[in-house]
Design a protein around this motif. Structure first.
Motif, PDB file in Angstrom:
ATOM      1  N   CYS A  30       0.825  -1.211   0.000  1.00 51.52           N
ATOM      2  CA  CYS A  30       0.000   0.000   0.000  1.00 51.52           C
ATOM      3  C   CYS A  30       0.858   1.260   0.000  1.00 51.52           C
ATOM      4  O   CYS A  30       1.858   1.318   0.703  1.00 51.52           O
ATOM      5  CB  CYS A  30      -0.871   0.021   1.258  1.00 51.52           C
ATOM      6  N   THR A  33      -0.464   6.461   2.211  1.00 57.36           N
ATOM      7  CA  THR A  33      -1.570   7.395   2.442  1.00 57.36           C
ATOM      8  C   THR A  33      -2.518   6.725   3.428  1.00 57.36           C
ATOM      9  O   THR A  33      -2.574   5.489   3.502  1.00 57.36           O
ATOM     10  CB  THR A  33      -2.341   7.715   1.146  1.00 57.36           C
ATOM     11  N   GLU A  34      -3.258   7.538   4.172  1.00 55.19           N
ATOM     12  CA  GLU A  34      -4.163   6.951   5.167  1.00 55.19           C
ATOM     13  C   GLU A  34      -5.254   6.115   4.500  1.00 55.19           C
ATOM     14  O   GLU A  34      -5.621   5.062   4.999  1.00 55.19           O
ATOM     15  CB  GLU A  34      -4.768   8.031   6.066  1.00 55.19           C
ATOM     16  N   THR A  35      -5.773   6.562   3.356  1.00 56.53           N
ATOM     17  CA  THR A  35      -6.816   5.806   2.657  1.00 56.53           C
ATOM     18  C   THR A  35      -6.300   4.428   2.235  1.00 56.53           C
ATOM     19  O   THR A  35      -6.954   3.411   2.474  1.00 56.53           O
ATOM     20  CB  THR A  35      -7.301   6.582   1.414  1.00 56.53           C
ATOM     21  N   ALA A  36      -5.127   4.415   1.625  1.00 59.76           N
ATOM     22  CA  ALA A  36      -4.556   3.138   1.174  1.00 59.76           C
ATOM     23  C   ALA A  36      -4.207   2.249   2.362  1.00 59.76           C
ATOM     24  O   ALA A  36      -4.462   1.042   2.339  1.00 59.76           O
ATOM     25  CB  ALA A  36      -3.320   3.392   0.314  1.00 59.76           C
ATOM     26  N   ARG A  37      -3.637   2.827   3.401  1.00 60.92           N
ATOM     27  CA  ARG A  37      -3.264   2.045   4.583  1.00 60.92           C
ATOM     28  C   ARG A  37      -4.500   1.482   5.281  1.00 60.92           C
ATOM     29  O   ARG A  37      -4.491   0.358   5.766  1.00 60.92           O
ATOM     30  CB  ARG A  37      -2.435   2.887   5.557  1.00 60.92           C
ATOM     31  N   ALA A  38      -5.572   2.257   5.353  1.00 65.90           N
ATOM     32  CA  ALA A  38      -6.809   1.768   5.975  1.00 65.90           C
ATOM     33  C   ALA A  38      -7.358   0.581   5.191  1.00 65.90           C
ATOM     34  O   ALA A  38      -7.764  -0.428   5.764  1.00 65.90           O
ATOM     35  CB  ALA A  38      -7.847   2.892   6.058  1.00 65.90           C
ATOM     36  N   SER A  39      -7.325   0.696   3.864  1.00 61.26           N
ATOM     37  CA  SER A  39      -7.766  -0.412   3.013  1.00 61.26           C
ATOM     38  C   SER A  39      -6.871  -1.630   3.231  1.00 61.26           C
ATOM     39  O   SER A  39      -7.359  -2.770   3.308  1.00 61.26           O
ATOM     40  CB  SER A  39      -7.738   0.029   1.545  1.00 61.26           C
ATOM     41  N   GLU A  42      -7.643  -3.297   6.584  1.00 61.98           N
ATOM     42  CA  GLU A  42      -8.901  -4.048   6.466  1.00 61.98           C
ATOM     43  C   GLU A  42      -8.659  -5.379   5.756  1.00 61.98           C
ATOM     44  O   GLU A  42      -9.140  -6.423   6.186  1.00 61.98           O
ATOM     45  CB  GLU A  42      -9.928  -3.208   5.703  1.00 61.98           C
ATOM     46  N   GLY A 125      -3.372   6.077  -6.611  1.00 64.04           N
ATOM     47  CA  GLY A 125      -3.442   5.972  -5.165  1.00 64.04           C
ATOM     48  C   GLY A 125      -3.329   4.553  -4.650  1.00 64.04           C
ATOM     49  O   GLY A 125      -3.694   4.271  -3.514  1.00 64.04           O
ATOM     50  N   GLN A 133      -7.811  -2.928  -3.071  1.00 60.66           N
ATOM     51  CA  GLN A 133      -8.244  -1.553  -2.884  1.00 60.66           C
ATOM     52  C   GLN A 133      -9.344  -1.193  -3.886  1.00 60.66           C
ATOM     53  O   GLN A 133     -10.258  -0.446  -3.561  1.00 60.66           O
ATOM     54  CB  GLN A 133      -7.042  -0.628  -3.081  1.00 60.66           C
ATOM     55  N   TYR A 134      -9.248  -1.729  -5.087  1.00 63.08           N
ATOM     56  CA  TYR A 134     -10.215  -1.454  -6.158  1.00 63.08           C
ATOM     57  C   TYR A 134     -10.850  -2.761  -6.639  1.00 63.08           C
ATOM     58  O   TYR A 134     -10.929  -3.023  -7.841  1.00 63.08           O
ATOM     59  CB  TYR A 134      -9.513  -0.758  -7.330  1.00 63.08           C
TER      60      TYR A 134
END
Length: 148
Positions: A30, A33-39, A42, A125, A133-134
């Motif tokens: 990842c 970034t916080e978005t990528a790390r959160a994904s 999870e 991202g 992620q996607y």
């Protein structure tokens, strides 16, 4: 931004660790970034739950095989790979995260230049774990590619 050599050394170092932790895995898969790390967190929580419930684990032999193959590929001059790419005659779907530290997006772009029938999809991202992620977008892309 760290040099590719530094990232390559760090990537191989993490891959060789028998006790890689979550931060190591997040670095490999990842972007920072916080978005990528959160994904990523999870996804790894989901994998951890499945493994603790008796899901299949990766054997040490398989992990070493991946490490050996990755090191060999990273050390190979592009000219050695080019002939293999140019020999592929069927359609190829090539997908990558734009911020992948294991397989830089630029490498994917260069590779498809040597394929006679390729589709390149890059996810902004995202790193190596772009397919998690996607997931929905990638699933649609694969289904469309296979249907064509």
């Amino acid at each position: 931004m760290p040099s590719t050599t530094v990232n390559t050394q760090k990537v191989l170092g993490i891959m060789a660790k028998p006790d890689a932790d979550l931060e190591d895995m997040l670095f490999l898969f990842c972007p920072e970034t916080e978005t990528a790390r959160a994904s990523g967190r999870e996804h790894f929580d989901h994998v951890s739950t499945r493994l603790s419930a008796g899901g299949p684990a990766v054997s040490e032999v398989a992990a070493q095989g991946v490490l050996t193959a990755a090191a060999k590929l990273l050390a190979a001059p592009f000219d050695a790979v080019r002939a293999e790419l140019e020999a592929i005659e069927h359609p190829v779907l090539y997908a990558n995260g734009l911020e992948d530290v294991m397989i830089p997006a630029h490498n994917s772009y260069v590779a498809v230049q040597h394929l006679s029938d390729a589709t390149l999809v890059l996810y902004a991202g995202a790193g190596h774990a772009f397919l998690f992620q996607y997931a929905k977008a990638f699933t649609r892309q694969v289904a469309d590619f296979l249907a064509a």
